[in-house]
Design a protein around this motif. Structure first.
Motif, PDB file in Angstrom:
ATOM      1  N   GLY A  68       0.811  -1.209   0.000  1.00  0.00           N
ATOM      2  CA  GLY A  68       0.000   0.000   0.000  1.00  0.00           C
ATOM      3  C   GLY A  68       0.847   1.262   0.000  1.00  0.00           C
ATOM      4  N   TYR A  69       1.918   1.253   0.797  1.00  0.00           N
ATOM      5  CA  TYR A  69       2.817   2.415   0.833  1.00  0.00           C
ATOM      6  C   TYR A  69       3.478   2.617  -0.526  1.00  0.00           C
ATOM      7  CZ  TYR A  69       6.712   5.455   2.064  1.00  0.00           C
ATOM      8  OH  TYR A  69       7.609   6.495   2.107  1.00  0.00           O
ATOM      9  N   ALA A  70       3.908   1.518  -1.152  1.00  0.00           N
ATOM     10  CA  ALA A  70       4.554   1.593  -2.457  1.00  0.00           C
ATOM     11  C   ALA A  70       3.612   2.204  -3.490  1.00  0.00           C
ATOM     12  CB  ALA A  70       5.015   0.207  -2.908  1.00  0.00           C
ATOM     13  N   GLU A  71       2.361   1.783  -3.473  1.00  0.00           N
ATOM     14  CA  GLU A  71       1.374   2.314  -4.418  1.00  0.00           C
ATOM     15  C   GLU A  71       1.154   3.807  -4.198  1.00  0.00           C
ATOM     16  OE1 GLU A  71      -2.025  -0.136  -3.826  1.00  0.00           O
ATOM     17  OE2 GLU A  71      -1.250  -1.804  -5.041  1.00  0.00           O
ATOM     18  N   THR A  72       1.113   4.222  -2.946  1.00  0.00           N
ATOM     19  CA  THR A  72       0.924   5.639  -2.612  1.00  0.00           C
ATOM     20  C   THR A  72       2.071   6.490  -3.148  1.00  0.00           C
ATOM     21  OG1 THR A  72      -0.284   5.071  -0.591  1.00  0.00           O
ATOM     22  CG2 THR A  72       0.639   7.291  -0.726  1.00  0.00           C
ATOM     23  N   GLU A  73       3.295   5.947  -3.072  1.00  0.00           N
ATOM     24  CA  GLU A  73       4.484   6.694  -3.479  1.00  0.00           C
ATOM     25  C   GLU A  73       4.874   6.447  -4.939  1.00  0.00           C
ATOM     26  OE1 GLU A  73       6.049   8.971  -1.837  1.00  0.00           O
ATOM     27  OE2 GLU A  73       4.894   8.762   0.023  1.00  0.00           O
ATOM     28  N   GLY A  74       4.084   5.631  -5.633  1.00  0.00           N
ATOM     29  CA  GLY A  74       4.389   5.361  -7.042  1.00  0.00           C
ATOM     30  C   GLY A  74       5.579   4.450  -7.247  1.00  0.00           C
ATOM     31  N   LEU A  75       5.799   3.532  -6.317  1.00  0.00           N
ATOM     32  CA  LEU A  75       6.915   2.592  -6.392  1.00  0.00           C
ATOM     33  C   LEU A  75       6.410   1.196  -6.750  1.00  0.00           C
ATOM     34  CD1 LEU A  75       8.655   3.524  -2.995  1.00  0.00           C
ATOM     35  CD2 LEU A  75       8.935   4.671  -5.211  1.00  0.00           C
ATOM     36  N   CYS A  76       7.300   0.377  -7.258  1.00  0.00           N
ATOM     37  CA  CYS A  76       7.000  -1.048  -7.374  1.00  0.00           C
ATOM     38  C   CYS A  76       7.260  -1.692  -6.015  1.00  0.00           C
ATOM     39  CB  CYS A  76       7.866  -1.694  -8.448  1.00  0.00           C
ATOM     40  SG  CYS A  76       7.469  -1.163 -10.121  1.00  0.00           S
ATOM     41  N   PHE A  77       6.757  -2.895  -5.827  1.00  0.00           N
ATOM     42  CA  PHE A  77       6.906  -3.558  -4.531  1.00  0.00           C
ATOM     43  C   PHE A  77       7.093  -5.061  -4.716  1.00  0.00           C
ATOM     44  CE2 PHE A  77       4.972  -5.961  -1.035  1.00  0.00           C
ATOM     45  CZ  PHE A  77       5.741  -5.511   0.029  1.00  0.00           C
ATOM     46  N   MET A  78       7.945  -5.628  -3.854  1.00  0.00           N
ATOM     47  CA  MET A  78       8.124  -7.076  -3.855  1.00  0.00           C
ATOM     48  C   MET A  78       8.733  -7.505  -2.522  1.00  0.00           C
ATOM     49  SD  MET A  78      10.077  -9.479  -6.708  1.00  0.00           S
ATOM     50  CE  MET A  78       9.152  -8.729  -8.047  1.00  0.00           C
ATOM     51  N   GLU A  79       8.339  -8.656  -2.039  1.00  0.00           N
ATOM     52  CA  GLU A  79       8.985  -9.231  -0.864  1.00  0.00           C
ATOM     53  C   GLU A  79       9.989 -10.284  -1.317  1.00  0.00           C
ATOM     54  OE1 GLU A  79       6.014  -8.607   2.924  1.00  0.00           O
ATOM     55  OE2 GLU A  79       6.253 -10.651   2.125  1.00  0.00           O
ATOM     56  N   THR A  80      11.107 -10.352  -0.600  1.00  0.00           N
ATOM     57  CA  THR A  80      12.191 -11.256  -0.973  1.00  0.00           C
ATOM     58  C   THR A  80      12.739 -11.990   0.256  1.00  0.00           C
ATOM     59  OG1 THR A  80      13.879  -9.532  -0.653  1.00  0.00           O
ATOM     60  CG2 THR A  80      12.945  -9.754  -2.872  1.00  0.00           C
ATOM     61  N   SER A  81      13.490 -13.043  -0.029  1.00  0.00           N
ATOM     62  CA  SER A  81      14.280 -13.718   1.003  1.00  0.00           C
ATOM     63  C   SER A  81      15.623 -14.070   0.393  1.00  0.00           C
ATOM     64  CB  SER A  81      13.581 -14.988   1.503  1.00  0.00           C
ATOM     65  OG  SER A  81      14.476 -15.754   2.297  1.00  0.00           O
ATOM     66  N   ALA A  82      16.666 -13.390   0.840  1.00  0.00           N
ATOM     67  CA  ALA A  82      18.011 -13.705   0.355  1.00  0.00           C
ATOM     68  C   ALA A  82      18.433 -15.088   0.846  1.00  0.00           C
ATOM     69  CB  ALA A  82      19.012 -12.642   0.822  1.00  0.00           C
ATOM     70  N   LEU A  83      18.008 -15.455   2.055  1.00  0.00           N
ATOM     71  CA  LEU A  83      18.359 -16.761   2.619  1.00  0.00           C
ATOM     72  C   LEU A  83      17.790 -17.901   1.781  1.00  0.00           C
ATOM     73  CD1 LEU A  83      19.486 -18.575   4.895  1.00  0.00           C
ATOM     74  CD2 LEU A  83      17.322 -18.229   6.115  1.00  0.00           C
ATOM     75  N   LYS A  84      16.487 -17.816   1.474  1.00  0.00           N
ATOM     76  CA  LYS A  84      15.814 -18.864   0.710  1.00  0.00           C
ATOM     77  C   LYS A  84      15.875 -18.621  -0.798  1.00  0.00           C
ATOM     78  CE  LYS A  84      14.243 -21.124   4.332  1.00  0.00           C
ATOM     79  NZ  LYS A  84      14.674 -22.519   4.651  1.00  0.00           N
ATOM     80  N   ASN A  85      16.478 -17.514  -1.198  1.00  0.00           N
ATOM     81  CA  ASN A  85      16.572 -17.132  -2.613  1.00  0.00           C
ATOM     82  C   ASN A  85      15.185 -17.014  -3.248  1.00  0.00           C
ATOM     83  OD1 ASN A  85      17.829 -16.345  -4.955  1.00  0.00           O
ATOM     84  ND2 ASN A  85      18.402 -18.415  -5.605  1.00  0.00           N
ATOM     85  N   LEU A  86      14.298 -16.305  -2.557  1.00  0.00           N
ATOM     86  CA  LEU A  86      12.938 -16.082  -3.045  1.00  0.00           C
ATOM     87  C   LEU A  86      12.816 -14.675  -3.630  1.00  0.00           C
ATOM     88  CD1 LEU A  86      10.940 -17.558  -0.018  1.00  0.00           C
ATOM     89  CD2 LEU A  86      11.411 -18.684  -2.209  1.00  0.00           C
ATOM     90  N   ASN A  87      12.488 -14.600  -4.901  1.00  0.00           N
ATOM     91  CA  ASN A  87      12.248 -13.340  -5.615  1.00  0.00           C
ATOM     92  C   ASN A  87      13.477 -12.440  -5.748  1.00  0.00           C
ATOM     93  OD1 ASN A  87       9.548 -13.792  -6.218  1.00  0.00           O
ATOM     94  ND2 ASN A  87       8.811 -12.798  -4.360  1.00  0.00           N
ATOM     95  N   VAL A  88      14.647 -12.930  -5.400  1.00  0.00           N
ATOM     96  CA  VAL A  88      15.857 -12.097  -5.515  1.00  0.00           C
ATOM     97  C   VAL A  88      16.163 -11.821  -6.983  1.00  0.00           C
ATOM     98  CG1 VAL A  88      18.322 -11.909  -5.027  1.00  0.00           C
ATOM     99  CG2 VAL A  88      16.789 -12.954  -3.337  1.00  0.00           C
ATOM    100  N   GLU A  89      16.208 -12.887  -7.765  1.00  0.00           N
ATOM    101  CA  GLU A  89      16.451 -12.732  -9.205  1.00  0.00           C
ATOM    102  C   GLU A  89      15.365 -11.859  -9.834  1.00  0.00           C
ATOM    103  OE1 GLU A  89      18.783 -14.341 -12.694  1.00  0.00           O
ATOM    104  OE2 GLU A  89      19.081 -14.413 -10.533  1.00  0.00           O
TER     105      GLU A  89
END
Length: 215
Positions: free
Chosen positions: A142-163
């Protein structure tokens, strides 16, 4: 490091990682650049950077990724490194509410020192730590949308969405760069027409592509 490191690249894009100390910026960088993760990762002193070559469309892009220290005492030093950056990952730790609350401060600094058209993605890191989550995904989105940013959650440990998060940022930068190039050629063409000069059209086809959708 990629085997393509020494190849001639079509573009060089500088991007930065910003956010509080301890949110996982260095491990996001090492996971993306070298597919490594260190549990004993120490705070970054000043600025570190790494390269990785990426294929976008039919172009080879060298991403120069800067990891800026999150400690307050280094912020005056690292602010100069925002200049020339075409993209930024603004990272917070989903298990530390304070790191999320400081996002607005980092964004203000980024907009002060960064370029107007910089691609910024808000990243909630450490998404694997579900049991200790303090920042809900919808809150960050929601904050990202308000500020006009893209958004994603990641996990460097599990290598989720990093790439995915790095590729999304670099692809968006490429699309903007190509669009600018196309507009520049159109402006040049109009000037040539007005001045009566003969126009020679190059054979290479220029196509515009939609920017990658924000997640």
């Amino acid at each position: 490091m990629d085997d393509t490191y020494d190849e001639d690249c079509d573009y060089l894009f500088k991007v930065v990682l910003i956010g509080d100390s301890g949110v996982g910026k260095s491990n996001l960088l090492s996971r993306f650049a070298k597919d490594e993760f260190r549990l004993d990762s120490k705070p970054t002193i000043g600025v570190e950077f790494a390269y990785r070559n990426i294929k976008v469309r039919d172009k080879l892009i060298k991403a120069q990724i800067w990891d800026t220290a999150g400690q307050e005492r280094f912020r005056a030093i690292t602010s100069s490194y925002y200049r020339g950056a075409m993209g930024a990952l603004l990272v917070y730790d989903i298990t530390r509410k304070s790191s999320y609350e400081n996002v607005s401060k980092w964004l203000l600094e980024l907009r002060e020192f960064g370029g107007q058209d910089m691609v910024v993605i808000l990243v909630g890191n450490k998404s694997d730590l579900v049991q200790t989550r303090e920042v809900e995904k919808e809150e960050g989105k929601g904050y990202a949308e308000t500020e006009g940013l893209c958004f994603m959650e990641t996990s460097a440990l599990k290598n989720l969405n990093v790439e995915e998060v790095f590729l999304q940022m670099i692809t968006k930068i490429y699309d903007i760069t190509r669009q600018r190039s196309l507009e520049g050629k159109m402006d040049e063409k109009q000037i040539n027409v007005l001045s009566g000069n003969e126009i020679h059209i190059c054979d290479d086809e220029v196509t515009t592509t939609k920017q990658a959708n924000c997640c």
